[in-house]
Design a protein around this motif. Structure first.
Motif, PDB file in Angstrom:
ATOM      1  N   VAL A   1       3.891   7.556   9.052  1.00  0.00           N
ATOM      2  CA  VAL A   1       3.598   7.058   7.705  1.00  0.00           C
ATOM      3  C   VAL A   1       3.464   8.236   6.757  1.00  0.00           C
ATOM      4  CG1 VAL A   1       2.449   5.002   8.592  1.00  0.00           C
ATOM      5  CG2 VAL A   1       1.094   7.030   8.055  1.00  0.00           C
ATOM      6  N   ILE A   2       3.683   7.948   5.482  1.00  0.00           N
ATOM      7  CA  ILE A   2       3.493   8.952   4.439  1.00  0.00           C
ATOM      8  C   ILE A   2       2.116   8.732   3.833  1.00  0.00           C
ATOM      9  CG2 ILE A   2       4.367   9.839   2.244  1.00  0.00           C
ATOM     10  CD1 ILE A   2       7.100   8.809   3.039  1.00  0.00           C
ATOM     11  N   PRO A   3       1.245   9.739   3.841  1.00  0.00           N
ATOM     12  CA  PRO A   3      -0.116   9.571   3.334  1.00  0.00           C
ATOM     13  C   PRO A   3      -0.146   9.059   1.902  1.00  0.00           C
ATOM     14  CG  PRO A   3       0.109  11.674   4.475  1.00  0.00           C
ATOM     15  CD  PRO A   3       1.490  11.106   4.360  1.00  0.00           C
ATOM     16  N   ASP A   4      -1.030   8.073   1.661  1.00  0.00           N
ATOM     17  CA  ASP A   4      -1.277   7.499   0.330  1.00  0.00           C
ATOM     18  C   ASP A   4      -0.073   6.745  -0.238  1.00  0.00           C
ATOM     19  OD1 ASP A   4      -3.876   8.647   0.288  1.00  0.00           O
ATOM     20  OD2 ASP A   4      -3.028  10.551  -0.396  1.00  0.00           O
ATOM     21  N   VAL A   5       0.920   6.453   0.595  1.00  0.00           N
ATOM     22  CA  VAL A   5       2.094   5.706   0.151  1.00  0.00           C
ATOM     23  C   VAL A   5       2.377   4.611   1.177  1.00  0.00           C
ATOM     24  CG1 VAL A   5       4.533   5.799  -0.498  1.00  0.00           C
ATOM     25  CG2 VAL A   5       3.053   7.746  -0.974  1.00  0.00           C
ATOM     26  N   ASP A   6       2.752   3.427   0.717  1.00  0.00           N
ATOM     27  CA  ASP A   6       3.012   2.309   1.621  1.00  0.00           C
ATOM     28  C   ASP A   6       4.438   2.391   2.188  1.00  0.00           C
ATOM     29  OD1 ASP A   6       2.919  -0.014   3.051  1.00  0.00           O
ATOM     30  OD2 ASP A   6       2.702  -1.355   1.335  1.00  0.00           O
ATOM     31  N   ILE A   7       4.675   3.465   2.927  1.00  0.00           N
ATOM     32  CA  ILE A   7       5.984   3.700   3.543  1.00  0.00           C
ATOM     33  C   ILE A   7       5.785   4.056   5.011  1.00  0.00           C
ATOM     34  CG2 ILE A   7       7.992   5.231   3.638  1.00  0.00           C
ATOM     35  CD1 ILE A   7       8.201   3.459   1.283  1.00  0.00           C
ATOM     36  N   ALA A   8       6.622   3.461   5.868  1.00  0.00           N
ATOM     37  CA  ALA A   8       6.654   3.827   7.280  1.00  0.00           C
ATOM     38  C   ALA A   8       8.086   4.174   7.659  1.00  0.00           C
ATOM     39  CB  ALA A   8       6.137   2.691   8.151  1.00  0.00           C
ATOM     40  N   ILE A   9       8.238   5.133   8.561  1.00  0.00           N
ATOM     41  CA  ILE A   9       9.546   5.564   9.038  1.00  0.00           C
ATOM     42  C   ILE A   9       9.587   5.328  10.543  1.00  0.00           C
ATOM     43  CG2 ILE A   9      11.176   7.478   9.178  1.00  0.00           C
ATOM     44  CD1 ILE A   9       9.637   8.771   6.825  1.00  0.00           C
ATOM     45  N   ILE A  10      10.489   4.439  10.969  1.00  0.00           N
ATOM     46  CA  ILE A  10      10.589   4.052  12.375  1.00  0.00           C
ATOM     47  C   ILE A  10      11.815   4.721  12.992  1.00  0.00           C
ATOM     48  CG2 ILE A  10      10.734   2.104  13.983  1.00  0.00           C
ATOM     49  CD1 ILE A  10       9.861   0.306  11.605  1.00  0.00           C
TER      50      ILE A  10
ATOM     51  N   SER B   1       0.898   4.578 -12.784  1.00  0.00           N
ATOM     52  CA  SER B   1       0.259   5.608 -11.966  1.00  0.00           C
ATOM     53  C   SER B   1      -0.543   4.938 -10.865  1.00  0.00           C
ATOM     54  CB  SER B   1      -0.664   6.488 -12.822  1.00  0.00           C
ATOM     55  OG  SER B   1       0.099   7.200 -13.788  1.00  0.00           O
ATOM     56  N   VAL B   2      -0.614   5.600  -9.724  1.00  0.00           N
ATOM     57  CA  VAL B   2      -1.322   5.058  -8.567  1.00  0.00           C
ATOM     58  C   VAL B   2      -2.529   5.933  -8.269  1.00  0.00           C
ATOM     59  CG1 VAL B   2      -1.135   4.437  -6.126  1.00  0.00           C
ATOM     60  CG2 VAL B   2       0.842   4.194  -7.633  1.00  0.00           C
ATOM     61  N   LYS B   3      -3.659   5.282  -8.015  1.00  0.00           N
ATOM     62  CA  LYS B   3      -4.887   6.017  -7.720  1.00  0.00           C
ATOM     63  C   LYS B   3      -4.710   6.859  -6.459  1.00  0.00           C
ATOM     64  CE  LYS B   3      -9.856   5.284  -7.116  1.00  0.00           C
ATOM     65  NZ  LYS B   3     -10.943   4.268  -6.987  1.00  0.00           N
ATOM     66  N   ASN B   4      -5.219   8.079  -6.495  1.00  0.00           N
ATOM     67  CA  ASN B   4      -5.175   9.020  -5.369  1.00  0.00           C
ATOM     68  C   ASN B   4      -3.746   9.429  -4.991  1.00  0.00           C
ATOM     69  OD1 ASN B   4      -7.996   8.845  -5.150  1.00  0.00           O
ATOM     70  ND2 ASN B   4      -7.848   7.087  -3.766  1.00  0.00           N
ATOM     71  N   SER B   5      -2.824   9.316  -5.932  1.00  0.00           N
ATOM     72  CA  SER B   5      -1.446   9.711  -5.648  1.00  0.00           C
ATOM     73  C   SER B   5      -0.806  10.313  -6.889  1.00  0.00           C
ATOM     74  CB  SER B   5      -0.624   8.504  -5.179  1.00  0.00           C
ATOM     75  OG  SER B   5       0.729   8.865  -4.994  1.00  0.00           O
ATOM     76  N   LEU B   6       0.033  11.310  -6.678  1.00  0.00           N
ATOM     77  CA  LEU B   6       0.764  11.913  -7.786  1.00  0.00           C
ATOM     78  C   LEU B   6       2.039  11.144  -8.102  1.00  0.00           C
ATOM     79  CD1 LEU B   6       0.442  15.696  -6.789  1.00  0.00           C
ATOM     80  CD2 LEU B   6      -0.914  14.432  -8.478  1.00  0.00           C
ATOM     81  N   ASN B   7       2.384  10.199  -7.227  1.00  0.00           N
ATOM     82  CA  ASN B   7       3.620   9.448  -7.389  1.00  0.00           C
ATOM     83  C   ASN B   7       3.404   8.209  -8.250  1.00  0.00           C
ATOM     84  OD1 ASN B   7       5.310  10.986  -5.380  1.00  0.00           O
ATOM     85  ND2 ASN B   7       3.644  10.306  -4.046  1.00  0.00           N
ATOM     86  N   GLN B   8       4.398   7.892  -9.057  1.00  0.00           N
ATOM     87  CA  GLN B   8       4.379   6.671  -9.852  1.00  0.00           C
ATOM     88  C   GLN B   8       5.198   5.591  -9.158  1.00  0.00           C
ATOM     89  OE1 GLN B   8       5.667   7.883 -13.869  1.00  0.00           O
ATOM     90  NE2 GLN B   8       3.592   7.396 -14.531  1.00  0.00           N
ATOM     91  N   ILE B   9       4.837   4.345  -9.420  1.00  0.00           N
ATOM     92  CA  ILE B   9       5.638   3.220  -8.955  1.00  0.00           C
ATOM     93  C   ILE B   9       6.248   2.540 -10.173  1.00  0.00           C
ATOM     94  CG2 ILE B   9       4.241   2.877  -6.883  1.00  0.00           C
ATOM     95  CD1 ILE B   9       2.832   0.577  -8.358  1.00  0.00           C
ATOM     96  N   PHE B  10       7.209   1.636  -9.945  1.00  0.00           N
ATOM     97  CA  PHE B  10       7.846   0.964 -11.076  1.00  0.00           C
ATOM     98  C   PHE B  10       8.051  -0.508 -10.756  1.00  0.00           C
ATOM     99  CE2 PHE B  10      11.211   2.736  -8.431  1.00  0.00           C
ATOM    100  CZ  PHE B  10      12.166   1.726  -8.350  1.00  0.00           C
ATOM    101  N   ASP B  11       8.189  -1.306 -11.821  1.00  0.00           N
ATOM    102  CA  ASP B  11       8.432  -2.729 -11.606  1.00  0.00           C
ATOM    103  C   ASP B  11       9.880  -3.089 -11.947  1.00  0.00           C
ATOM    104  OD1 ASP B  11       8.810  -3.771 -14.330  1.00  0.00           O
ATOM    105  OD2 ASP B  11       6.659  -3.553 -14.641  1.00  0.00           O
ATOM    106  N   ILE B  12      10.315  -4.219 -11.409  1.00  0.00           N
ATOM    107  CA  ILE B  12      11.669  -4.741 -11.630  1.00  0.00           C
ATOM    108  C   ILE B  12      11.534  -6.217 -11.959  1.00  0.00           C
ATOM    109  CG2 ILE B  12      13.992  -4.963 -10.656  1.00  0.00           C
ATOM    110  CD1 ILE B  12      13.032  -3.028  -8.409  1.00  0.00           C
ATOM    111  N   ASN B  13      12.297  -6.693 -12.935  1.00  0.00           N
ATOM    112  CA  ASN B  13      12.161  -8.101 -13.337  1.00  0.00           C
ATOM    113  C   ASN B  13      12.879  -9.039 -12.359  1.00  0.00           C
ATOM    114  OD1 ASN B  13      14.782  -7.418 -14.079  1.00  0.00           O
ATOM    115  ND2 ASN B  13      14.743  -8.579 -15.989  1.00  0.00           N
ATOM    116  N   ILE B  14      12.453  -8.945 -11.097  1.00  0.00           N
ATOM    117  CA  ILE B  14      12.968  -9.783 -10.017  1.00  0.00           C
ATOM    118  C   ILE B  14      11.763 -10.433  -9.335  1.00  0.00           C
ATOM    119  CG2 ILE B  14      14.130  -9.823  -7.779  1.00  0.00           C
ATOM    120  CD1 ILE B  14      15.760  -7.420  -8.663  1.00  0.00           C
ATOM    121  N   PRO B  15      11.733 -11.750  -9.190  1.00  0.00           N
ATOM    122  CA  PRO B  15      10.660 -12.392  -8.419  1.00  0.00           C
ATOM    123  C   PRO B  15      10.926 -12.218  -6.931  1.00  0.00           C
ATOM    124  CG  PRO B  15      12.171 -14.061  -9.246  1.00  0.00           C
ATOM    125  CD  PRO B  15      12.641 -12.749  -9.807  1.00  0.00           C
ATOM    126  N   ILE B  16       9.927 -11.742  -6.193  1.00  0.00           N
ATOM    127  CA  ILE B  16      10.100 -11.562  -4.756  1.00  0.00           C
ATOM    128  C   ILE B  16       9.151 -12.488  -4.010  1.00  0.00           C
ATOM    129  CG2 ILE B  16      10.929  -9.204  -4.957  1.00  0.00           C
ATOM    130  CD1 ILE B  16       8.104  -8.304  -4.082  1.00  0.00           C
TER     131      ILE B  16
END
Length: 254
Positions: free
Chosen positions: A138-147, A194-209
């Motif tokens: 996993v990548i710390p502080d990010v919701d990513i896993a690498i299998i 901006s995400v708390k405890n992270s230097l990375n930003q996230i973004f939104d997309i006008n797609i309902p998931i």
């Protein structure tokens, strides 16, 4: 006498009329029970009236994108993921989501929240090939896993870590919502957050998931991955709430 025989009785048949009259209270009770159940569901699930229309919408867009070049090129590398989590001796939970492969030998990108604490991870490609793994990082502080899996000549999608996604960019996602497989949707990039405890930003997309879309690749117009879907939100547009997908830029990947 069964119901079909009752329906065949002539309107003037006294025996048939009597039996129909005797059955009416039962039919009314069933009708009332059904109406109460539907009302309960409508109250308990605020989005119930729109559930099926939303489903039809993403299926309709998927059909429209069926022959799209980006979809055709990237779809083989999109996988379905099932993570089995043991909650006690006799209780197991299966979490389902999406992932995508970036290496011919098998490097699968997905969300950490899908595979965390999993005893077994099942990765299924579109051609029916199945792999099992227990290895992921996993990548710390990010919701990513690498299998990591042990494959050969597997279909891949390239990453675009050079160009950062911009507001207004048109993007495509391919995922496995609500049990459907490899559903394609297209929309535009909106705001950055901006995400708390992270230097990375996230973004939104006008797609309902929907559930199952987690881990879907976000594709640019070069058929490269520029983000990973991990959650959903809603934004106010002209006084109305609109659903949005949330994605993590691929620059967080090592």
């Amino acid at each position: 006498m069964n119901d079909d025989e009752l329906m065949d009785e002539e309107p003037g048949d006294e025996l048939g009329d009597e039996m129909l009259n005797n059955k009416k209270p039962g039919y009314f009770r069933k009708l009332v029970t059904l109406l109460v159940l539907l009302a309960f569901i409508a109250i308990s699930v605020p989005n119930f009236p729109f559930l099926f229309s939303d489903t039809l919408n993403f299926l309709e867009q998927n059909r429209a994108l069926k022959e799209d070049e980006i979809v055709q090129r990237c779809k083989p590398a999109v996988v379905s993921i099932e993570a089995t989590v043991a909650n006690g001796l006799f209780n197991t939970e299966v979490k389902r989501g999406t992932g995508f492969n970036i290496s011919p030998t098998g490097t699968i990108i997905t969300n950490q929240h899908i595979v965390v604490n999993a005893s077994t991870i099942t990765i299924r490609f579109g051609d029916g090939t199945v792999y099992y793994s227990k290895k992921y990082e996993v990548i710390p502080d990010v919701d990513i896993a690498i299998i990591q899996i042990e494959g050969s000549a597997l279909p891949t999608i390239a990453l675009n870590t050079k160009d950062r996604v911009q507001t207004g960019d048109t993007v495509t996602i391919i995922g496995n919502p609500l049990g459907y497989e490899k559903i394609s949707q297209r929309g535009e990039v909106g705001q950055f957050y901006s995400v708390k405890n992270s230097l990375n930003q996230i973004f939104d997309i006008n797609i309902p998931i929907n559930p199952g879309n987690s881990g879907s690749p976000v594709l640019d117009n070069q058929s490269k991955v520029i983000g990973v879907i991990f959650a959903s939100t809603s934004v106010e547009i002209n006084g109305k709430s609109e659903p949005r997908a949330l994605a993590i830029p691929v620059q967080v990947l090592p």
